[in-house]
Design a protein around this motif. Structure first.
Motif, PDB file in Angstrom:
ATOM      1  N   SER A 124     -16.462 -20.550  10.178  1.00  0.00           N
ATOM      2  CA  SER A 124     -15.882 -21.864  10.432  1.00  0.00           C
ATOM      3  C   SER A 124     -16.871 -22.911   9.951  1.00  0.00           C
ATOM      4  N   MET A 125     -16.454 -24.164   9.918  1.00  0.00           N
ATOM      5  CA  MET A 125     -17.373 -25.218   9.493  1.00  0.00           C
ATOM      6  C   MET A 125     -18.598 -25.292  10.399  1.00  0.00           C
ATOM      7  N   ASP A 126     -18.383 -25.189  11.712  1.00  0.00           N
ATOM      8  CA  ASP A 126     -19.508 -25.251  12.646  1.00  0.00           C
ATOM      9  C   ASP A 126     -20.457 -24.073  12.441  1.00  0.00           C
ATOM     10  N   GLU A 127     -19.887 -22.881  12.227  1.00  0.00           N
ATOM     11  CA  GLU A 127     -20.720 -21.701  12.005  1.00  0.00           C
ATOM     12  C   GLU A 127     -21.484 -21.799  10.691  1.00  0.00           C
ATOM     13  N   LEU A 128     -20.827 -22.327   9.671  1.00  0.00           N
ATOM     14  CA  LEU A 128     -21.488 -22.478   8.378  1.00  0.00           C
ATOM     15  C   LEU A 128     -22.687 -23.410   8.501  1.00  0.00           C
ATOM     16  N   ALA A 129     -22.503 -24.503   9.236  1.00  0.00           N
ATOM     17  CA  ALA A 129     -23.584 -25.480   9.391  1.00  0.00           C
ATOM     18  C   ALA A 129     -24.734 -24.906  10.202  1.00  0.00           C
ATOM     19  N   ALA A 130     -24.424 -24.282  11.328  1.00  0.00           N
ATOM     20  CA  ALA A 130     -25.471 -23.840  12.256  1.00  0.00           C
ATOM     21  C   ALA A 130     -26.187 -22.576  11.799  1.00  0.00           C
ATOM     22  N   ASN A 131     -25.440 -21.628  11.258  1.00  0.00           N
ATOM     23  CA  ASN A 131     -26.017 -20.308  10.976  1.00  0.00           C
ATOM     24  C   ASN A 131     -26.327 -20.062   9.508  1.00  0.00           C
ATOM     25  N   HIS A 132     -25.946 -20.993   8.656  1.00  0.00           N
ATOM     26  CA  HIS A 132     -26.138 -20.739   7.236  1.00  0.00           C
ATOM     27  C   HIS A 132     -26.818 -21.909   6.530  1.00  0.00           C
ATOM     28  N   LEU A 133     -26.188 -23.063   6.543  1.00  0.00           N
ATOM     29  CA  LEU A 133     -26.752 -24.200   5.823  1.00  0.00           C
ATOM     30  C   LEU A 133     -28.036 -24.716   6.463  1.00  0.00           C
ATOM     31  N   ALA A 134     -28.141 -24.586   7.770  1.00  0.00           N
ATOM     32  CA  ALA A 134     -29.321 -25.126   8.460  1.00  0.00           C
ATOM     33  C   ALA A 134     -30.548 -24.236   8.309  1.00  0.00           C
ATOM     34  N   ILE A 135     -30.340 -22.972   7.887  1.00  0.00           N
ATOM     35  CA  ILE A 135     -31.446 -22.027   7.757  1.00  0.00           C
ATOM     36  C   ILE A 135     -31.524 -21.549   6.315  1.00  0.00           C
ATOM     37  N   ASP A 136     -32.644 -21.814   5.656  1.00  0.00           N
ATOM     38  CA  ASP A 136     -32.764 -21.409   4.262  1.00  0.00           C
ATOM     39  C   ASP A 136     -33.305 -19.992   4.158  1.00  0.00           C
ATOM     40  N   THR A 137     -33.511 -19.540   2.926  1.00  0.00           N
ATOM     41  CA  THR A 137     -33.952 -18.164   2.704  1.00  0.00           C
ATOM     42  C   THR A 137     -35.361 -17.900   3.226  1.00  0.00           C
ATOM     43  N   GLN A 138     -36.116 -18.957   3.502  1.00  0.00           N
ATOM     44  CA  GLN A 138     -37.463 -18.808   4.048  1.00  0.00           C
ATOM     45  C   GLN A 138     -37.466 -18.809   5.574  1.00  0.00           C
ATOM     46  N   GLY A 139     -36.267 -19.009   6.162  1.00  0.00           N
ATOM     47  CA  GLY A 139     -36.164 -19.038   7.611  1.00  0.00           C
ATOM     48  C   GLY A 139     -36.422 -20.399   8.217  1.00  0.00           C
ATOM     49  N   ASP A 140     -36.625 -21.410   7.370  1.00  0.00           N
ATOM     50  CA  ASP A 140     -36.858 -22.769   7.872  1.00  0.00           C
ATOM     51  C   ASP A 140     -35.545 -23.392   8.323  1.00  0.00           C
ATOM     52  N   ARG A 141     -35.594 -24.101   9.446  1.00  0.00           N
ATOM     53  CA  ARG A 141     -34.395 -24.766   9.967  1.00  0.00           C
ATOM     54  C   ARG A 141     -34.422 -26.240   9.570  1.00  0.00           C
ATOM     55  N   GLU A 142     -33.317 -26.680   8.959  1.00  0.00           N
ATOM     56  CA  GLU A 142     -33.187 -28.071   8.552  1.00  0.00           C
ATOM     57  C   GLU A 142     -31.780 -28.567   8.894  1.00  0.00           C
ATOM     58  N   ALA A 147     -28.276 -29.683   6.636  1.00  0.00           N
ATOM     59  CA  ALA A 147     -26.983 -29.014   6.826  1.00  0.00           C
ATOM     60  C   ALA A 147     -25.903 -30.017   7.187  1.00  0.00           C
ATOM     61  N   GLN A 148     -26.232 -30.968   8.036  1.00  0.00           N
ATOM     62  CA  GLN A 148     -25.260 -31.983   8.444  1.00  0.00           C
ATOM     63  C   GLN A 148     -24.818 -32.822   7.250  1.00  0.00           C
ATOM     64  N   ARG A 149     -25.758 -33.108   6.378  1.00  0.00           N
ATOM     65  CA  ARG A 149     -25.436 -33.899   5.191  1.00  0.00           C
ATOM     66  C   ARG A 149     -24.427 -33.163   4.298  1.00  0.00           C
ATOM     67  N   ILE A 150     -24.641 -31.866   4.120  1.00  0.00           N
ATOM     68  CA  ILE A 150     -23.705 -31.061   3.333  1.00  0.00           C
ATOM     69  C   ILE A 150     -22.334 -31.010   4.001  1.00  0.00           C
ATOM     70  N   MET A 151     -22.353 -30.810   5.337  1.00  0.00           N
ATOM     71  CA  MET A 151     -21.081 -30.673   6.053  1.00  0.00           C
ATOM     72  C   MET A 151     -20.277 -31.959   6.046  1.00  0.00           C
ATOM     73  N   GLU A 152     -20.917 -33.106   6.048  1.00  0.00           N
ATOM     74  CA  GLU A 152     -20.193 -34.363   5.968  1.00  0.00           C
ATOM     75  C   GLU A 152     -19.355 -34.426   4.697  1.00  0.00           C
ATOM     76  N   ARG A 153     -19.918 -33.909   3.617  1.00  0.00           N
ATOM     77  CA  ARG A 153     -19.193 -33.915   2.349  1.00  0.00           C
ATOM     78  C   ARG A 153     -18.066 -32.880   2.331  1.00  0.00           C
ATOM     79  N   ILE A 154     -18.333 -31.715   2.904  1.00  0.00           N
ATOM     80  CA  ILE A 154     -17.291 -30.690   2.979  1.00  0.00           C
ATOM     81  C   ILE A 154     -16.110 -31.190   3.815  1.00  0.00           C
ATOM     82  N   LYS A 155     -16.409 -31.858   4.940  1.00  0.00           N
ATOM     83  CA  LYS A 155     -15.342 -32.357   5.817  1.00  0.00           C
ATOM     84  C   LYS A 155     -14.569 -33.496   5.171  1.00  0.00           C
TER      85      LYS A 155
END
Length: 313
Positions: free
Chosen positions: A266-284, A288-296
């Motif tokens: 879902s959009m919420d799951e994509l933001a929290a569990n995917h876009l907010a965490i990069d391949t290095q494990g860093d949380r941003e 993620a919110q910036r990307i989701m604003e555009r998707i929405k």
């Protein structure tokens, strides 16, 4: 220059026609289409024009007979048509309905650009989307209705949000995207670019060496309709998230270009569990919110539930 008689005799010898010119021309002149042409143009056609135009009348009659018999013609896919050209009887060749339909279908296929997408989307149709008693669910039916509504109301140049389809594997998300793309091509003549986003991300990383990232981005940023399939399937690096996906979505939001997505999240799951965490494990989360604003802005969320149709017998 050969005389008409010599020309026709040559044609007859090549076709093994055992008859004389007079009898042959009698058949030509008795042809319904020849008669219709002469009658429709009787105010312009003289006896001399008919005499000098016998070879053209025969050409029309001969090619017409070949087409009716299913034999090879001088212009496959075209049918002969009698015309007046500079005061003389002439033959022109016009595309048949079959050829025009074939060209139309080829044009429709060219409108749907597929990048790393499964082959079945080429033939995906809204009519073939499973909503029968065995496979129907409320969400699948709602998603189909939303797809039909989009294809019926979409007008080029007028912004209309696309769909964000999410659900488990095999519920028909990718198929529905392909069906929408094909329907838009068929009914509106609109070009759609469909791409499997994880594969595209790999291509973008590989394009760094050849310095072709800008070219690849430009090819998708301003597509009239863009469909990003399977977004969230693989972890994203910061670069892919911000400098690939982010740039694509920013451009499409500014240009108000409809964009479709499919995902297992879902959009919420994509933001929290995917876009907010990069391949290095860093949380941003802000990135993620910036990307989701555009998707929405670009799409409307539609869940899809049901059995895995890939296992359908």
């Amino acid at each position: 220059m050969k005389s008409l008689n010599e020309s026709l005799q040559g044609i007859m010898r090549g076709k093994n026609i055992n008859t004389n010119i007079a009898e042959l021309m009698k058949k030509v002149m008795a042809d319904d289409d020849v008669q219709s042409f002469l009658s429709a143009n009787r105010d312009q056609i003289t006896k001399e024009m008919v005499r000098s135009g016998q070879s053209k009348l025969y050409e029309f009659y001969h090619e017409k007979q070949l087409r009716q018999q299913g034999e090879a013609t001088v212009a496959p896919g075209y049918s002969p048509q009698l015309v007046l050209n500079s005061g003389q009887i002439d033959v022109t060749y016009v595309p048949t309905k079959q050829l025009m339909e074939q060209e139309r279908q080829r044009h429709i296929k060219r409108l749907v650009q597929s990048i790393n997408m499964p082959k079945f989307i080429q033939h995906a149709s809204l009519d073939d989307f499973y909503i029968d008693e065995q496979h129907a669910t409320a969400t699948r039916t709602a998603a189909l209705k939303a797809a039909v509504a989009f294809t019926e109301s979409y007008q080029p140049g007028h912004f209309q949000p696309g769909l964000y389809l999410y659900g488990n594997f095999g519920v028909g998300k990718t198929f529905l995207l392909g069906a929408i793309a094909n329907e838009l091509a068929k009914t509106k003549g609109v070009a759609t670019t469909m791409m499997h986003f994880p594969s595209f991300a790999v291509e973008m990383r590989n394009s760094i060496k050849s310095n072709s990232t800008s070219e690849k981005l430009a090819a998708v940023k301003k597509a009239p309709i863009l469909m990003l399939d399977d977004i969230g399937a693989d972890a994203m690096s910061k670069w892919v998230r911000d400098d690939v996906l982010g740039i694509i979505l920013e451009c499409r939001m500014q240009e108000e270009l409809p964009t479709f997505f499919s995902s297992n999240f879902s959009m919420d799951e994509l933001a929290a569990n995917h876009l907010a965490i990069d391949t290095q494990g860093d949380r941003e989360p802000l990135k993620a919110q910036r990307i989701m604003e555009r998707i929405k802005f670009l799409s409307r969320e539609m869940p899809m539930t049901g059995q895995n149709l890939r296992n359908k017998g």
